[in-house]
Design an enzyme around this catalytic site. Structure first.
Site: not given
Ligand code: HPA
Length: 248
Positions: A11, A65
């Site tokens: 990220s 996720y």
């Protein structure tokens, strides 16, 4: 294209692949690769020669996720192996459990705790041993520490604990993580590290501390904050990774 070093850029840490790019292939052109649906993650495989080494960078990864199977999120590791990758550098943004860490610190991962509730090697036995030894999974920590010293970059070292996400942890979960020996928490890296180690790669992990974990500070956690803080660490992150590539 062949490559000896693989890097997964987490990220907000994808810049290296914008700066060093000889050739790029979008994930949707590679059978088996799934693009991430998360802000801050592009979906390209980028090839470059850096310090005379052939490097392949994953600009973005997919996560458990996102509802994907462990075998899908770790498929790229098998692909990198087929390209000739022998050393894998895994990077991520993480929350600090260790109260002496600060946002934008870099942490060299010395070990991990898999708290995702599953294991990416469950299923058909593909390569290496059925029960691979994980006792020296992060086997390049000394090299990374030497490189940080050489580059004049202060780094932390510690244990990364992986939760499934996508909710951030509760303060009670973070107290548990600390009791269990974690220094940082995140939602990635561990499945990839397990598969890479099982298929014989050397593995290095670097976390960019994006925030104090839940309950450590009273600040509300948000993905925007994660992206902002990793942006502040970008320069030293890049410098450290370049130093490591040249030392490998
Ligand atoms: N928890 C889990 N994952 C994270 C965090 C966090 O606090 N920060 C960045 N990724």
């Amino acid at each position: 294209m062949k490559a000896e070093i693989g890097i997964i850029l987490g990220s907000g840490l994808g810049d290296l692949a914008d700066e060093y790019c000889d050739e790029a292939v979008d994930y949707d052109k590679i059978p088996g690769f799934l693009a991430s649906t998360v802000a801050g993650h592009k979906g390209r495989l980028v090839f470059a020669e850096i310090s005379g080494k052939k490097v392949v960078m994953m600009q973005g990864r997919s996560h458990f996720y996102e509802g994907r199977k462990m075998s899908d999120i770790t498929y790229p590791i098998r692909h990198l192996k087929s390209l000739g990758v022998k050393t894998l550098i895994l990077t991520n943004a993480a929350g600090a459990v260790n109260e002496s860490f600060h946002p934008s610190d870099l942490m060299i991962i010395t070990d991990h705790i898999n708290f995702m509730g599953t294991n990416p090697l469950i299923g058909k036995h593909e390569f290496g041993e059925r029960f691979p030894d994980m006792s020296k999974i992060y086997n390049l920590t000394d090299l990374a520490q030497d490189c940080a010293n050489e580059a004049g970059i202060d780094v932390q070292t510690g244990v990364y604990m992986a939760f499934s996400g996508p909710s951030y942890e509760t303060p009670a979960e973070i107290r548990m993580a600390r009791t269990l020996g974690a220094d940082a928490v995140g939602m990635s890296t561990v499945p990839e590290a397990i598969v890479a180690s099982a298929c014989g790669m050397s593995v290095l992990g670097i976390s960019c501390i994006a925030n104090a974990a839940a309950g450590v500070s009273s600040q509300k956690l948000s993905h925007e904050e994660v992206i902002e803080t990793t942006a502040r660490a970008k320069q030293k992150f890049k410098k450290l990774v370049l130093e490591i590539i040249s030392a490998l």
